[in-house]
Design an enzyme around this catalytic site. Structure first.
Site, PDB file in Angstrom:
ATOM      1  N   GLY A  15       0.825  -1.210   0.000  1.00  0.00           N
ATOM      2  CA  GLY A  15       0.000   0.000   0.000  1.00  0.00           C
ATOM      3  C   GLY A  15       0.856   1.256   0.000  1.00  0.00           C
ATOM      4  N   ARG A  25      13.770   9.782  -1.598  1.00  0.00           N
ATOM      5  CA  ARG A  25      14.711  10.910  -1.735  1.00  0.00           C
ATOM      6  C   ARG A  25      15.932  10.714  -0.833  1.00  0.00           C
ATOM      7  NH1 ARG A  25      14.870  15.596   1.420  1.00  0.00           N
ATOM      8  NH2 ARG A  25      15.484  17.549   0.416  1.00  0.00           N
ATOM      9  N   VAL A  27      17.097   7.863   0.391  1.00  0.00           N
ATOM     10  CA  VAL A  27      17.912   6.726  -0.073  1.00  0.00           C
ATOM     11  C   VAL A  27      18.781   7.175  -1.255  1.00  0.00           C
ATOM     12  CG1 VAL A  27      17.834   4.422  -1.144  1.00  0.00           C
ATOM     13  CG2 VAL A  27      16.240   4.981   0.711  1.00  0.00           C
ATOM     14  N   ARG A  76       1.026  -4.827  -5.661  1.00  0.00           N
ATOM     15  CA  ARG A  76       1.019  -6.126  -4.993  1.00  0.00           C
ATOM     16  C   ARG A  76       1.419  -7.099  -6.097  1.00  0.00           C
ATOM     17  NH1 ARG A  76      -0.950  -4.278   0.203  1.00  0.00           N
ATOM     18  NH2 ARG A  76      -2.492  -2.680  -0.194  1.00  0.00           N
ATOM     19  N   ASP A 131      -0.747   1.216   8.577  1.00  0.00           N
ATOM     20  CA  ASP A 131      -1.313   0.279   9.557  1.00  0.00           C
ATOM     21  C   ASP A 131      -0.537   0.257  10.877  1.00  0.00           C
ATOM     22  OD1 ASP A 131      -2.903  -0.296   7.429  1.00  0.00           O
ATOM     23  OD2 ASP A 131      -1.947  -2.208   6.945  1.00  0.00           O
ATOM     24  N   ARG A 175      -6.121  -2.673   8.370  1.00  0.00           N
ATOM     25  CA  ARG A 175      -6.161  -4.140   8.239  1.00  0.00           C
ATOM     26  C   ARG A 175      -6.484  -4.768   9.589  1.00  0.00           C
ATOM     27  NH1 ARG A 175      -1.641  -6.688   4.292  1.00  0.00           N
ATOM     28  NH2 ARG A 175      -2.539  -6.049   2.326  1.00  0.00           N
ATOM     29  N   GLU A 226     -11.145  -1.106  10.750  1.00  0.00           N
ATOM     30  CA  GLU A 226     -11.732  -1.932   9.678  1.00  0.00           C
ATOM     31  C   GLU A 226     -11.640  -3.428   9.985  1.00  0.00           C
ATOM     32  OE1 GLU A 226      -9.844  -1.839   5.812  1.00  0.00           O
ATOM     33  OE2 GLU A 226      -7.836  -1.875   6.676  1.00  0.00           O
ATOM     34  N   HIS A 257      -9.884   5.498   1.385  1.00  0.00           N
ATOM     35  CA  HIS A 257      -8.546   5.791   0.858  1.00  0.00           C
ATOM     36  C   HIS A 257      -8.068   7.219   1.061  1.00  0.00           C
ATOM     37  CE1 HIS A 257      -9.038   1.855  -0.864  1.00  0.00           C
ATOM     38  NE2 HIS A 257      -7.731   1.862  -1.057  1.00  0.00           N
ATOM     39  N   ARG A 260      -4.922   7.517   2.963  1.00  0.00           N
ATOM     40  CA  ARG A 260      -3.619   7.177   2.385  1.00  0.00           C
ATOM     41  C   ARG A 260      -2.933   8.355   1.701  1.00  0.00           C
ATOM     42  NH1 ARG A 260      -2.001   2.242   2.358  1.00  0.00           N
ATOM     43  NH2 ARG A 260      -3.440   0.505   2.561  1.00  0.00           N
TER      44      ARG A 260
HETATM   45  P1  ATP Z   1       0.393  -2.522   3.514  1.00  0.00           P
HETATM   46  O1  ATP Z   1       0.712  -2.753   4.973  1.00  0.00           O
HETATM   47  O2  ATP Z   1       0.350  -1.081   3.196  1.00  0.00           O
HETATM   48  O3  ATP Z   1      -0.772  -3.284   3.014  1.00  0.00           O
HETATM   49  P2  ATP Z   1       2.265  -4.576   2.637  1.00  0.00           P
HETATM   50  O4  ATP Z   1       3.680  -4.462   2.245  1.00  0.00           O
HETATM   51  O5  ATP Z   1       1.971  -5.331   3.898  1.00  0.00           O
HETATM   52  O6  ATP Z   1       1.676  -3.092   2.679  1.00  0.00           O
HETATM   53  P3  ATP Z   1       1.199  -6.749   1.010  1.00  0.00           P
HETATM   54  O7  ATP Z   1       0.153  -6.725  -0.040  1.00  0.00           O
HETATM   55  O8  ATP Z   1       0.981  -7.634   2.174  1.00  0.00           O
HETATM   56  O9  ATP Z   1       1.426  -5.218   1.432  1.00  0.00           O
HETATM   57  O10 ATP Z   1       2.600  -7.188   0.336  1.00  0.00           O
HETATM   58  C1  ATP Z   1       3.106  -6.512  -0.794  1.00  0.00           C
HETATM   59  C2  ATP Z   1       3.808  -7.485  -1.705  1.00  0.00           C
HETATM   60  O11 ATP Z   1       4.929  -8.070  -1.008  1.00  0.00           O
HETATM   61  C3  ATP Z   1       2.983  -8.694  -2.160  1.00  0.00           C
HETATM   62  O12 ATP Z   1       2.125  -8.406  -3.222  1.00  0.00           O
HETATM   63  C4  ATP Z   1       4.089  -9.655  -2.576  1.00  0.00           C
HETATM   64  O13 ATP Z   1       4.618  -9.306  -3.826  1.00  0.00           O
HETATM   65  C5  ATP Z   1       5.159  -9.399  -1.498  1.00  0.00           C
HETATM   66  N1  ATP Z   1       5.002 -10.370  -0.393  1.00  0.00           N
HETATM   67  C6  ATP Z   1       4.126 -10.339   0.626  1.00  0.00           C
HETATM   68  N2  ATP Z   1       4.253 -11.404   1.441  1.00  0.00           N
HETATM   69  C7  ATP Z   1       5.239 -12.159   0.896  1.00  0.00           C
HETATM   70  C8  ATP Z   1       5.837 -13.413   1.245  1.00  0.00           C
HETATM   71  N3  ATP Z   1       5.459 -14.106   2.317  1.00  0.00           N
HETATM   72  N4  ATP Z   1       6.816 -13.875   0.435  1.00  0.00           N
HETATM   73  C9  ATP Z   1       7.227 -13.184  -0.656  1.00  0.00           C
HETATM   74  N5  ATP Z   1       6.695 -12.007  -1.033  1.00  0.00           N
HETATM   75  C10 ATP Z   1       5.727 -11.497  -0.289  1.00  0.00           C
END
Ligand code: ATP
Length: 327
Positions: A15, A25, A27, A76, A131, A175, A226, A257, A260
């Site tokens: 997200g 920036r 990094v 994702r 989150d 979440r 949520e 949203h 965000r």
């Molecule tokens: P947010 O907290 O904002 O939702 P997030 O990073 O937790 O962000 P996710 O959708 O859970 O969002 O993960 C983002 C991407 O990271 C996934 O679409 C996938 O490509 C990768 N990812 C998540 N979990 C795994 C895992 N266990 N192994 C490998 N890649 C993963």
């Protein structure tokens, strides 16, 4: 600069949230200041697998410190859950002679980062998610701005709720974490907070609504995470059913949203700058498989394996405080 890390990649995944650009920036500019080349990878792990990346320089990140969203885009990526997908990513990294990457994202993205580390590729994770469910840091990038957006909405809803003696259910994102709901409930002066981490009976909720008016309040604001079950809509239907008897009804506002977006707060800009700079420094100095965070006032490193191994707990004292303040 260590002999090994000469070319760094940076990506944002999962997200989006305000502060990602400030982190990119940091990094980019830290890497350049340490004599490393820096490549921006688009759309998270999906862009990585497809080799969608470009070299960046200091001007590539001009005037983005305040902007919400991410200039690199995010995604994702189901393919990254597979060994095949991850090996493709590794091949792309090797072909482009990238020596290490910084992954900015939430829990899922950091799990992906850990998988890359397990393949022997240098990676440092930075927590970016509204989150606030990432271990190894008190607060993630984006949380502060989202909280400010939520309390602005609560303040506005309170004005109208008070004018009509209304009860409002305000649903926040997060979440399965109740952090945003709990913190915004305290900052917004809510009468009740419903979060997945704490069980609350329907009777308690109805009592809170009825007692608010009995105590002389002109409104009743309930902030609902949520992830709270059975859910905001179901709760509203149930309260309205019972409310007929006591002459009250509820309105529901799902903030969605809007939480965000927007310019990053000063706090998020500074946090993102500190964490992004520390991540690039760490990679260059030979660290891998760790997440950079802020614990107390210190910038810290925690092994990714540890950070992703358990669910972050909510501060129960903060919940107790919210209850006292709602009296
Ligand atoms: P947010 O907290 O904002 O939702 P997030 O990073 O937790 O962000 P996710 O959708 O859970 O969002 O993960 C983002 C991407 O990271 C996934 O679409 C996938 O490509 C990768 N990812 C998540 N979990 C795994 C895992 N266990 N192994 C490998 N890649 C993963």
């Amino acid at each position: 600069m260590s002999g090994r890390i000469k070319r760094i990649g940076v990506l944002t995944s999962g997200g989006d949230n305000p502060g990602l650009n400030a982190c990119i920036r940091a990094v980019v500019r830290t890497s350049i200041s340490r004599g490393a080349e820096i490549f921006g990878i688009r759309r998270g792990f999906d862009g990585l697998i497809k080799g969608d990346m470009d070299a960046m320089d200091s001007r590539s990140v001009s005037n983005i410190i305040r902007r919400g969203g991410t200039i690199l885009s995010t995604a994702r990526c189901p393919e990254f859950f597979t060994e095949e997908g991850r090996l493709k990513a590794l091949k792309v990294l090797r072909e482009n002679e990238i020596d290490g990457i910084v992954v900015i994202g939430g829990n899922g993205s950091l799990m992906g980062a850990f998988e890359l580390h397990k393949l022997g590729f240098p990676v440092i994770g930075v927590p970016g998610t509204i989150d606030n469910d990432v271990n190894g840091t008190d607060i993630s990038i984006g949380v502060d701005t989202a909280l400010n957006t939520i309390i602005e909405a609560i303040d506005k809803i309170k004005d109208t709720a008070s004018s009509h003696n209304r009860t409002f259910l305000i649903e926040t994102m997060g979440r399965s974490s109740g952090y945003l709901a709990l913190s915004s409930g305290i900052a917004g002066g809510a009468e009740m907070v419903l979060i997945p981490e704490v069980e609350t009976s329907f009777d308690e909720i109805v009592d809170t609504v009825r007692n608010s008016y009995k105590k002389g309040k002109s409104h009743c604001i309930i902030v609902v995470a949520e992830g709270w079950k059975p859910g905001t809509k179901e709760l509203a239907e149930k309260i309205n059913e019972i409310g007929k008897e006591y002459e009250f009804s509820v309105r529901v506002t799902q903030l969605g949203h809007v939480q965000r977006g927007g310019d990053a707060s000063a706090f998020d800009r500074i946090l993102a700058t500190k964490l992004g700079a520390a991540a690039a420094e760490a990679l260059i100095s030979g660290k891998s498989g760790e997440i950079v965070g802020i614990l107390g006032s210190d910038i810290t490193f925690t092994p990714l394996e540890e950070a992703i191994s358990y669910e972050k707990q909510i501060d129960k004292k903060l919940y107790a405080l919210a209850e006292i303040m709602a009296k």
